[in-house]
Design an enzyme around this catalytic site. Structure first.
Site, mmCIF file in Angstrom:
data_model
loop_
_atom_site.group_PDB
_atom_site.id
_atom_site.type_symbol
_atom_site.label_atom_id
_atom_site.label_comp_id
_atom_site.label_asym_id
_atom_site.label_seq_id
_atom_site.Cartn_x
_atom_site.Cartn_y
_atom_site.Cartn_z
ATOM 1 N N TYR A 143 0.827 -1.210 0.000
ATOM 2 C CA TYR A 143 0.000 0.000 0.000
ATOM 3 C C TYR A 143 0.858 1.255 0.000
ATOM 4 C CZ TYR A 143 -4.686 -1.951 0.821
ATOM 5 O OH TYR A 143 -5.898 -2.580 0.700
ATOM 6 N N LYS A 194 3.469 -15.166 1.912
ATOM 7 C CA LYS A 194 3.660 -15.872 0.633
ATOM 8 C C LYS A 194 5.157 -16.150 0.493
ATOM 9 C CE LYS A 194 2.035 -17.522 -3.268
ATOM 10 N NZ LYS A 194 1.152 -18.714 -3.329
ATOM 11 N N ASP A 226 -2.699 -18.159 0.031
ATOM 12 C CA ASP A 226 -3.727 -18.866 -0.755
ATOM 13 C C ASP A 226 -4.365 -19.975 0.081
ATOM 14 O OD1 ASP A 226 -1.254 -20.134 -0.820
ATOM 15 O OD2 ASP A 226 -1.408 -20.783 -2.912
ATOM 16 N N ASP A 250 -6.090 -7.087 4.039
ATOM 17 C CA ASP A 250 -7.265 -6.459 3.414
ATOM 18 C C ASP A 250 -8.186 -7.543 2.874
ATOM 19 O OD1 ASP A 250 -8.883 -4.382 2.243
ATOM 20 O OD2 ASP A 250 -7.945 -4.863 0.317
ATOM 21 N N ASP A 254 -11.881 -9.308 4.767
ATOM 22 C CA ASP A 254 -13.206 -9.324 4.136
ATOM 23 C C ASP A 254 -13.776 -10.742 4.132
ATOM 24 O OD1 ASP A 254 -13.202 -6.587 3.580
ATOM 25 O OD2 ASP A 254 -13.909 -6.865 1.517
HETATM 26 C C1 IPM Z 1 -10.297 -1.458 4.149
HETATM 27 C C2 IPM Z 1 -10.601 -0.820 2.828
HETATM 28 C C3 IPM Z 1 -9.477 0.147 2.482
HETATM 29 C C4 IPM Z 1 -8.211 -0.654 2.369
HETATM 30 C C5 IPM Z 1 -9.718 0.998 1.233
HETATM 31 C C6 IPM Z 1 -11.007 1.759 1.315
HETATM 32 C C7 IPM Z 1 -8.567 1.942 0.983
HETATM 33 O O1 IPM Z 1 -10.769 -1.803 1.863
HETATM 34 O O2 IPM Z 1 -10.224 -0.711 5.154
HETATM 35 O O3 IPM Z 1 -10.138 -2.671 4.201
HETATM 36 O O4 IPM Z 1 -7.912 -1.233 1.310
HETATM 37 O O5 IPM Z 1 -7.471 -0.698 3.354
HETATM 38 MG MG MG Z 2 -10.746 -3.786 2.626
#
Ligand code: IPM
Ligand code: MG
Length: 364
Positions: A143, A194, A226, A250, A254
């Site tokens: 990032y 990885k 993975d 990230d 999710d």
């Molecule tokens: C998160 C989001 C952010 C990230 C985006 C909105 C920049 O997806 O907080 O997970 O990738 O960190």
């Molecule tokens: Mg995210």
């Protein structure tokens, strides 16, 4: 003496202002009950800040945040800003805030509330009892690594470049947060990388392995990313605490979030070595339902609870909020994203009102 806290509120974009309004009412109510004073100050971030000031992270916002005890953020982003140059995008504001406050440790719990087991797309026996904490490195890795950009090649082509880099210091400091976190939980830490392909991951694995000797009470394992993604869906109960870099975190957070049925339920905390922490839902700004009173405010409310617990050292107040969330779910209140048969449909405000009643009842 009444303890007093300065809280910066960053409602941001999309559903942000609606869910923030609910969290603020809940904080005020628990503040009255527990004799805590909150001084709220609103500041701009994301698309809202861009429209008002021309920058997704005005200097004033960073200053207000730095001067406060904790920062509560809702969500940023919207379709209308997706095609702007990168430095103007709402996401750049959020990344700048993380970097500006030095928030290198992102804690993302994924806990299945028993009331919501049916909301998961996975089978009951797979998700029931899941309780995972993802510790994501937040201010390094791909990032922020340089070089980055889209460059012209000598042969007249374009080449997009990002750099995944971690120093030993960056790995060690997130590693320590992760070991400490695992120690307070069930004592199991899984580091995700990885290392079979990437040098940056090899260093990651070496440093995390070396740290383990300082935490003999924590059992450490390693997974390639993975495989970790696959294991999260296959049998999530094998995980306690996961530590990983920015990009892998990230993605995996999710996936972990969705085990619980809705990403609309999950809070997060981003912490630095000093200074205020940032508390925000894992979900985004959901521009498709913004302003329609459909959003689920519970992740925002649970983020406020995390703020009380981790940032302001008020665990009892945090417990009260978490109990109120449990109670409204027990009572059957559901926003659209977590709706199930025979439940009571409510909007964002309706959920807020139910929470306030639940808090009142617990108090009397
Ligand atoms: C998160 C989001 C952010 C990230 C985006 C909105 C920049 O997806 O907080 O997970 O990738 O960190
Ligand atoms: Mg995210």
């Amino acid at each position: 003496m009444t303890p007093s806290y300065r809280i910066t509120l960053l409602p941001g974009d999309g559903i942000g202002p609606e869910i923030m309004a609910v969290a603020v009412e809940v904080l005020k109510a628990v503040g009255r009950q527990m004799n805590l004073a909150f001084e709220f100050e609103d500041a701009l971030i994301g698309g809202a800040a861009l429209e008002a000031t021309g920058s997704p992270l005005p200097a004033e916002t960073l200053n207000i945040c730095r001067a406060s005890d904790a920062v509560l953020l809702a969500a940023i982003g919207g379709y209308q800003w997706d095609t702007l140059p990168r430095h103007l995008r709402p996401e750049t504001g959020l990344l700048g805030l993380r970097a500006g406050l030095g928030l290198f440790a992102n804690l993302r719990p994924a806990t299945i509330l028993p009331q919501l087991v049916e909301a998961s797309s996975l089978k009951r026996e797979v998700v029931e009892g899941v309780d995972i904490m993802v510790v994501r490195e937040l201010t390094g890795g791909i990032y922020f690594g340089t070089p980055r950009g889209i460059f012209q090649t000598e042969t007249g082509h374009q080449r997009g470049v990002n750099t995944m880099a971690y120093t030993d210091e960056e790995i060690d400091r997130i590693g320590r947060v992760a070991f400490e976190t695992a120690r307070k939980r069930r004592g199991q830490l899984c580091s995700v990388d990885k290392a079979n392909v990437l040098e940056v991951s090899q260093l990651w694995r070496d440093r995390i392995t070396a740290l383990a000797s300082e935490y003999p009470d924590v059992s450490l394992s390693h997974l390639y990313v993975d495989n970790a993604a696959m294991q999260l869906i296959r049998w999530p109960k094998q995980f306690d605490t996961i530590v990983t870099g920015n990009l892998f975190g990230d993605i995996l957070s999710d996936a972990a979030a969705m085990l619980t049925g809705s990403i609309g339920m999950l809070p997060s905390a981003s912490l630095g070595s000093t200074g205020p922490g940032l508390y925000e839902p894992v979900h985004g700004s959901a521009p498709d339902i913004a302003g329609e009173d459909k959003a689920n405010p519970l992740a925002q409310v649970l983020s406020a609870a995390m703020m009380l617990r981790y940032g302001l050292n008020q665990p009892t107040a945090a417990d009260r909020i978490e109990q109120a969330v449990n109670k409204v779910l027990d009572q059957g209140y559901r926003t659209g994203d977590i709706m199930a048969n025979n439940m009571i449909p409510v909007g964002c405000q309706g959920m807020g009102e139910a929470l306030l009643r639940a808090l009142d009842e617990t108090n009397s």
